[in-house]
Design an enzyme around this catalytic site. Structure first.
Site: not given
Length: 529
Positions: A517, A421, A304, A418, A501
Site C-alpha cells: 500500500d 513479512e 480484501d 498478504d 507482498r
C-alpha cells in the site's frame, strides 16, 4: 568499505556530511585471513584460510574454507564457510555442479599461499575485473557479523531490492538494508522484500551481476570508488558471479540459479479491480456492474479481508457480508475470475472446536514457537494470532487442507497472500521478546527503528529449520511455495495464480508480487514507474 584517502569531515558548505560517509578506514595492516592452502578440484578450486578475526564482534572464526566452482561458462559460484562448525545456509534449490565448465568466459585469480586472501574474477575478452576483493575492505567472518567487500567495474549499478529509489542506484555512500518489513513505501527504508542481487552495466556496454545467497538481515553499502560492501548478521558467504555480453545474459544465468518466473494463467494478465473496504456482496457487485455499464473491460474482481468473520482466515461472514458463494458464481457466469486475500496470522483466541484453522494447526503442531518452546502469539487483524511455520513440511499439508476446504465452498481462482513479512501490530509478541543474541545482536543493520522485531515477530522465535533470525526474509517465499502446491493439488488442474507482498530471491518461480500500500499521492504514482 574500499580503502581510500579519508574524506573531510565537512562538505564544502560546512554542513555535516551524510551519516553513511565513514570518518575512519581499515588500515593496510588490518588483521585478515591468509591463504593457507590451495588445491584443484573437479569443479574448480578449494582454498583454506587462517587468520585472526577482529575482536570488536564476538566469536570470530579463525579457519575458513573457500570453494570455487566454475559452474557454467558464464557463472561462477563461491562459498566461504566455517569448515569446523555447521552454520545455517539458505534452503534454496540451486543447481548442483558436478564438473567444471569447459570454456568459461572468465578467469579467477587467487592470492598466493602465505599472503592476505583476495579473489578477482576477470572477463577474458576485455580483461575487465567484474569482481575483485583485492584492495577492498578486509574479509570479516564472525558468528553474527560477516563482511565481504569488492570493487565494482562501473558505477552503473541496479538491483538490491526491495527499495523505493531510482532504477540506477547512487554509489555516493548509500546504504540499502534488507530485512522484510510491513512498511508503507518510502525512500531509504527497508520494505517488503529482500533480493541481494545487483546487475552492473559496464562502460563497454557489457554486463555482469552478483547474487549473495544469504537470507539474514544485512546492510549493502555502495561507495564511489566504485565499490560495494555486504554486511550480514549470520549464515555464510555464498555468492554467484555472472558474466555476460549484455543484461539478458546475466539475467539468464541468475534465473538459472533462483528459478525461472512462473507461467501465469492467461486471464491474470487482464484487467483487475481491488481495494480494501467493500463491506458486502452488494458493495462488490455495485463496482462490477458500474464498471461494466461504463464499458470498461474487467477480467477479475478481488476482495480484501472484509469478507471474513472478524477478519479470520478461511471464513465468510454471511450475516454481514452476504452470500459470497453466490456472488462468485455470478462473477464466473460473466466469464470473469475471482481472488481473495489470505493472511498467515491465524486467530488463536477462539473457543476450542469452533475455529478449524487454529484447531488443526495445534493438532499438527505447526505454529512458530517462542524461545521457551510455547506458541508465539502476536497480534494482527483478528487479534491474538499464531503463525504457521512454512519451514516445516507438515505445514504444506496443513495449508493445502485449509485451502481445499475453503475452495470447496468459495471457488476462488487465485490467492492474494498478504502480511507475510511476517507483519504484526505488536513488536515481537504480545509478551515482547527476550534479551537474546538474536533479538539484540551485536550488529544491527539500518532497519526501521533499529530493532529486528519492530512490527514483526521475535528474531529468537523457533522454526523447524532454524531460528526466525535466519528465516525471517524467507517467510513470504516459503508461504508462496506452500500456496502454489496447495492450489496445484485442486481438482481444477489449472495453473496457480498467487501474489505475495513479502518476497525473497526465487519467490517469482512460484508466484507474483505486489508492492504494498502507498498513500496514493502523485509522488507515489511517479515512483511506481
Amino acid at each position: 568499505m574500499a580503502r581510500r584517502k579519508p574524506l573531510k569531515s565537512k562538505i564544502e558548505n560546512d554542513t555535516q556530511a551524510p551519516v553513511d560517509v565513514p570518518y575512519c578506514f581499515y588500515p593496510r595492516n588490518f588483521p585478515s585471513y591468509l591463504v593457507d592452502e590451495r588445491n584443484d578440484t573437479p569443479v574448480g578450486l578449494s582454498i583454506k584460510l587462517k587468520g585472526k578475526p577482529p575482536t570488536y564482534y564476538p566469536k570470530g572464526v579463525k579457519q575458513l574454507a573457500v570453494d570455487v566452482s566454475f559452474e557454467s561458462n558464464q557463472r561462477l559460484h563461491v562459498k566461504i564457510f566455517d569448515p569446523l562448525n555447521k552454520r545455517y545456509e539458505v534452503p534454496l534449490d540451486v543447481p548442483k555442479c558436478k564438473k567444471k565448465a569447459t570454456e568459461p568466459v572468465y578467469t579467477v585469480t587467487i592470492s598466493e599461499p602465505g599472503s592476505p586472501f583476495w579473489l578477482s574474477v576477470t572477463r577474458t575478452s576485455d580483461l575487465t575485473n567484474v569482481f575483485s576483493t583485492k584492495g577492498a575492505a578486509p574479509l570479516i567472518f564472525t558468528d553474527q557479523f560477516l563482511q565481504l567487500s569488492s570493487l565494482l567495474p562501473s558505477s552503473y549499478i541496479y538491483g538490491i531490492g526491495e527499495h523505493r529509489n531510482n532504477l540506477m542506484l547512487n554509489v555516493n555512500w548509500t546504504r540499502k538494508t534488507l530485512w522484510n518489513l510491513d512498511q508503507i513505501p518510502e525512500e531509504d527504508l527497508n520494505l517488503y522484500g529482500s533480493h541481494p542481487f545487483y546487475l552492473v552495466m559496464e562502460e563497454n556496454g557489457k554486463s555482469s551481476g552478483f547474487f549473495l545467497l544469504n537470507s539474514n538481515a544485512m546492510d549493502v553499502v555502495l561507495q564511489p570508488y566504485p565499490a560495494i560492501t555486504w554486511r550480514t548478521t549470520g549464515g555464510i558467504l555464498d555468492f554467484y558471479i555472472f558474466i555476460g555480453q549484455n543484461p539478458a545474459d546475466v539475467m539468464k544465468e541468475y534465473t538459472n540459479v533462483i528459478g525461472r518466473t512462473f507461467m501465469p494463467p492467461y486471464w491474470s494478465l487482464g484487467f483487475h479491480i481491488c481495494r480494501f473496504g467493500y463491506k458486502s456482496v452488494n458493495d462488490t457487485m455495485k463496482v462490477v456492474n458500474r464498471v461494466r455499464k461504463a464499458g470498461i473491460p474487467q477480467d477479475t474482481q478481488w476482495n480484501d479481508i472484509d469478507y471474513a468473520i472478524g477478519k479470520r482466515d478461511f471464513t465468510t461472514d454471511v450475516e454481514r457480508f452476504g452470500d459470497q458463494a453466490a456472488m462468485v458464481d455470478e462473477i464466473h457466469r460473466r466469464g470473469m475470475k475471482y481472488i481473495v486475500i489470505v493472511d498467515p496470522g491465524i486467530s488463536s483466541n477462539q473457543t476450542p472446536g469452533t475455529y478449524r484453522p487454529y484447531d488443526l494447526g495445534v493438532h499438527m503442531d505447526i505454529f512458530i514457537k517462542n524461545e521457551s518452546g510455547q506458541q508465539l502469539v502476536g497480534k494482527v487483524w483478528p487479534g491474538p494470532t499464531v503463525f504457521p511455520d512454512f519451514s516445516n513440511e507438515k505445514a504444506y499439508t496443513y495449508w493445502a487442507t485449509l485451502i481445499k476446504e475453503y475452495t470447496n465452498k468459495i471457488f476462488v481462482d487465485g490467492l492474494w497472500i498478504d502480511m507475510n513479512e511476517i507483519a504484526a501490530f505488536v513488536d515481537g509478541s504480545i509478551d515482547g521478546c527476550p534479551i537474546s543474541q538474536y533479538d539484540h545482536p551485536p550488529y544491527t543493520p539500518g532497519v526501521v527503528s533499529g530493532k529486528l522485531y519492530t512490527k514483526t515477530i521475535c528474531a529468537s522465535a523457533k522454526q523447524k529449520l532454524s531460528v526466525h533470525y535466519n528465516l525471517h526474509n524467507l517467510y513470504g517465499f516459503m508461504e508462496t511455495k506452500a500456496t502454489y502446491y496447495a492450489l496445484k493439488e485442486l481438482p481444477s488442474g489449472k495453473r496457480p495464480f498467487i501474489i505475495s507482498r513479502a518476497t525473497f530471491a526465487g519467490q517469482g518461480h512460484y508466484g507474483g508480487h505486489w508492492t504494498g500500500d502507498n498513500v496514493a499521492t502523485f509522488h507515489d504514482l511517479y515512483r511506481s514507474i
